[in-house]
Design a protein around this motif. Structure first.
Motif, short mmCIF file in Angstrom:
data_model
loop_
_atom_site.label_atom_id
_atom_site.label_comp_id
_atom_site.label_asym_id
_atom_site.label_seq_id
_atom_site.Cartn_x
_atom_site.Cartn_y
_atom_site.Cartn_z
N ASN A 73 0.85 -1.18 0.00
CA ASN A 73 0.00 0.00 0.00
C ASN A 73 0.88 1.23 0.00
OD1 ASN A 73 -2.36 -1.62 0.43
ND2 ASN A 73 -1.62 -1.89 2.53
N ILE A 96 1.28 6.53 3.99
CA ILE A 96 0.78 7.84 4.40
C ILE A 96 1.73 8.33 5.48
CG2 ILE A 96 -1.13 9.10 5.47
CD1 ILE A 96 -3.03 7.06 4.23
N ASN A 112 -10.62 17.04 10.34
CA ASN A 112 -10.70 15.60 10.57
C ASN A 112 -10.27 15.20 11.98
OD1 ASN A 112 -11.36 13.68 8.12
ND2 ASN A 112 -10.49 15.59 7.31
N ASP A 124 -6.41 14.02 0.60
CA ASP A 124 -7.05 12.70 0.61
C ASP A 124 -6.34 11.75 1.56
OD1 ASP A 124 -8.87 13.58 -1.19
OD2 ASP A 124 -8.01 12.54 -2.93
N GLN A 125 -5.02 11.79 1.51
CA GLN A 125 -4.25 10.92 2.40
C GLN A 125 -4.49 11.29 3.86
OE1 GLN A 125 -0.26 11.40 0.67
NE2 GLN A 125 -0.28 9.21 0.26
N GLU A 142 -7.25 12.45 5.14
CA GLU A 142 -8.54 11.85 5.52
C GLU A 142 -8.41 10.35 5.75
OE1 GLU A 142 -11.70 13.01 2.88
OE2 GLU A 142 -11.78 14.99 3.85
N ASP A 143 -7.75 9.67 4.80
CA ASP A 143 -7.58 8.23 4.95
C ASP A 143 -6.79 7.89 6.21
OD1 ASP A 143 -8.88 8.04 2.57
OD2 ASP A 143 -7.10 7.56 1.37
N HIS A 188 -8.84 8.37 9.39
CA HIS A 188 -9.81 7.28 9.52
C HIS A 188 -9.15 6.02 10.07
CE1 HIS A 188 -13.52 8.73 7.31
NE2 HIS A 188 -12.70 9.75 7.28
N ALA A 189 -8.00 5.72 9.51
CA ALA A 189 -7.29 4.52 9.98
C ALA A 189 -6.90 4.67 11.45
CB ALA A 189 -6.05 4.28 9.11
#
Lengths: 495, 495
Positions: B129, B132, B407, B477-478, B480-481, B484-485
């Motif tokens: 993957n 980030i 976020n 975007d990263q 946010e991802d 979330h993680a």
């Protein structure tokens, strides 16, 4: 009346510099109070009329003023001089003479240290006549293929651009992989030094190599370091700065007199191929004794190989750091002589057991050398340009050396005698009788002839007198003219 | 039979590399004994047949072999493998384990030192993957205008070529005149620091600035140096390496707690605009107290202003080194954040009484920074590209910062609270209750999310726990991802 008409905005410089110039002038006007707090700046669409710059340029200027706190933006209204200005005043001299209160590390204010580090600093010259510069280790940058280096550097930067983004030095603190690879090949071919890329650390010239080695090898106020005398002053300073007890050891016609090194010495610094400044090559007997000393006394050797690429006939010998001495020798090389000193790139080939520790210290000193420099030089070597340039220089230096030795014999042979020297770009000559070389050098400086008396290279007893004749930055014609002038000067003082 | 047919000469690489490759292969064949002493090499005119290279290329190969001592030339006869070969053997591991015998300066092998300097070293990641990367002070090099920098650098190198030849650094040890000039303008506009070009010293990044300051300001084993805690580990190491007694001083929401600095401290290191790593801005009250402390106690202040160019709304404040504190503040700036860290270029603005001494030390460390880098950056600034790039980055970072704060509040607000931060490219957030941040960071690393727990920045008592969120190298975007993680991971461990 519009306050802007009272500000003498000067339109100087190229168009591309005008924005910065205007920003600075507006800033000054705000600080001076010519533009008072609350004054509205002209809207950017009126900028062509007010300032003679485009709307976009004006927006850029306002943005700078805004981010620096000179102006504020009011929504839907415009740009105004800020009420609270940045606390700027014209630069005053320090209001308190803090220097008399703060205590520096005294090492750096010692006169011997500042003198030694001012070693290459230019003395003032009158520029009526061209200077004939016999100082050693100079490089004639007119010979350097700038166009090739520029092209290669650009290509390499373009390749770098395409690499994935990352903060981390893409190459690690030890140096760019491709440069270390190129160094391994270069020194294998020119100096017969066989090593692995893992043994190489890229440094900011030989000077940083000395500084780095000093910091790692020296325990402050404890480690004794033997240094050739006469020797290279900036290297001595690096070791002294690290807290070494610096011990000058004499040199004879076989090189460093190993028997004179005290048994408690743990680091020995020398230039075995081309002793600086005497030019002698250390004999095989002494080399063996030196390595044996290091092994017997838990010591290491720092080999300064600053101009070994330029080797002529005769008693030339390979580097001390052959495979057989890889356990105790730290080999220092540089691109200052075979390329340009202003590139500030050199390297250490270190014993494998020391690499990790050296890299930790390099990391602390400056992380790593600039990537664009490293990849530019790597490309220059990999494409064969360095080998070509060295071949070219070798021919030129060989010719100059020949002219120098011939003229020394013919015109100065009565007073001084050249020492044998098989490498590099300088030859030393020692006096046959008594001669005040410092006085002669000073007298020649007035005639725009720069030459170093040997005396300035000694730390201990000045056991030799004479001159160092560098031929890196003088043409053959200049060599002839310079020697003629010396003959006259010496004749006038020695009679 | 011709011995050359037994040598498996491999024709690999581009034509331009073939000569070097052949030289290396011939060298190896000579060392291996496949080409025995006395063997005649094919005449260069036969080179196309034997080696598939031109006569000129062959001559170049022979010249290399000759100068390295592998072959000899016999007048009118040809080129022969030398009788006495360079003493080369395949690289052996050190025959003696000298490391167990030689004593390093122990500082550089201390685990805490190597750990602190390995600060940015990349931890291994699986590359299934994309990563980030929330580590602070990262830079996204994809945003850098490489094409512009390449063009400007080339132009500057061309201009340099036309300058008269000289060994001496054309610009002096303090730094290139045009770069220092550009720095003065840059920091006046972005940081409201007013100074003179004589006050500026160019360094190899901020790290060399710290190292240089440490060497000059610290008397080994004597000078007490106060450093913010939490703080920037590589800066601490530079001062400790110079022999300082490093004293961690706690930080609160107004910045460094000046009242906690012991009276015998002579150097105070801090990042007042954007505390590293907490992100706080030091209050005006504390700034005044700090300058007063320095004046009263014969001390000086080192201001690390690593990302002050990126300033957002709110409680932003100018640099500590205003004209009013020019007598006691050493201001350290860098082009690592606003350009690229791999350029290794930074600077110090020093009090006038200290310049001469700093230059002496810079001289000992590496003479000066590489001229091509200095003039390239000077041109980049003078032509307005840096100002443009900073504006562009500021917009991008503002957007990322917004996304991050939104976020953090929305998804992690239950567990952690962001600290106010008005500059740069990171925000710290501290835990509301108890949370094992080290464990969470380790767990996220396994998911290719890199984030630092605050704990790694402390030298003394770990008075805070939390995370540092760097947004220099992550897209919105990263962000946010990544958040979330984190929410999932924190939820799983905190329930």
């Amino acid at each position: 009346m519009d306050p802007f008409f009272e500000i003498p905005l000067v339109r100087d410089g190229a168009p591309r510099n005008r924005a910065r110039s205007f920003a600075a002038q507006l800033k000054a006007a705000i600080l001076d109070g010519k533009l008072r707090p609350g004054t509205q700046l002209p809207p950017t669409r009126k900028a062509p009329t007010f300032f003679g710059v485009s709307r976009n340029t004006a927006a850029a200027i306002y943005d700078e003023l805004l981010s620096a706190g000179y102006v504020v933006m009011r929504q839907g209204s415009g740009t105004y001089v800020a009420d609270t200005l940045p606390n700027i005043a014209p630069r005053p001299k320090s209001e308190i003479d803090h220097s008399s209160k703060f205590r520096f590390n005294e090492f750096w204010i010692r006169p011997d240290v500042t003198a030694a580090m001012g070693f290459w600093r230019d003395s003032p010259t009158t520029h009526k006549n061209p200077v004939i510069d016999f100082r050693p280790a100079l490089v004639d940058s007119r010979l350097f293929p700038f166009d090739v280096f520029r092209r290669v550097s650009s290509q390499q930067l373009r390749a770098l651009e395409r690499k994935p983004a990352a903060f981390k030095s893409p190459q690690g603190n030890q140096g760019n992989h491709s440069l270390r690879n190129a160094i391994v090949e270069h020194i294998a071919l020119t100096r017969a030094v066989v090593c692995d890329i893992d043994d190489v650390i890229v440094t900011s010239g030989a000077q940083q190599a000395f500084d780095l080695l000093a910091r790692v090898l020296v325990t402050p106020n404890e480690t004794a370091v033997a240094i050739e005398d006469p020797g290279y002053p900036p290297m001595r300073v690096a070791f002294a700065a690290a807290g070494a007890r610096v011990i000058p050891v004499a040199v004879d016609d076989e090189g460093l007199i190993v028997e004179k090194i005290p048994a408690d010495v743990r680091v020995i610094c020398l230039s075995p191929s081309h002793q600086f400044p005497l030019g002698l090559t250390t004999s095989m007997r002494r080399r063996k004794a030196l390595v044996a000393f290091a092994r017997a006394n838990n010591a290491v050797i720092v080999e300064d190989d600053y101009d070994g690429e330029f080797r002529y006939a005769g008693g030339a010998m390979e580097a001390l750091r052959t495979a057989g001495a890889a356990d105790v020798v730290f080999y220092v090389g540089t691109f200052s002589k075979c390329m340009l000193p202003s590139l500030r790139t050199g390297f250490i080939v270190a014993p494998d057991w020391a690499i990790k520790t050296l890299v930790a210290a390099k990391n602390c000193m400056d992380w790593h050398c600039p990537t664009p420099m490293q990849i530019g030089i790597a490309g220059f070597i990999a494409e064969g340009h360095l080998a070509r340039h060295v071949r070219k220089l070798r021919q030129i230096y060989r010719e100059r050396r020949h002219v120098l030795l011939k003229n020394l014999k013919q015109h100065l042979g009565k007073w001084i005698e050249p020492l044998p020297s098989f490498y590099g770009t300088h030859v030393a000559a020692v006096t046959r009788g008594t001669l005040d070389c410092d006085r002669i050098a000073a007298s020649l400086a007035e005639k725009n002839i720069k030459i170093h008396s040997l005396s300035r290279y000694f730390l201990g007893e000045k056991s030799l007198s004479g001159f160092v004749f560098g031929y890196g930055a003088v043409t053959s014609d200049q060599i002839e003219d310079g020697i003629h002038a010396m003959r006259k000067t010496i004749a006038s003082v020695s009679d």
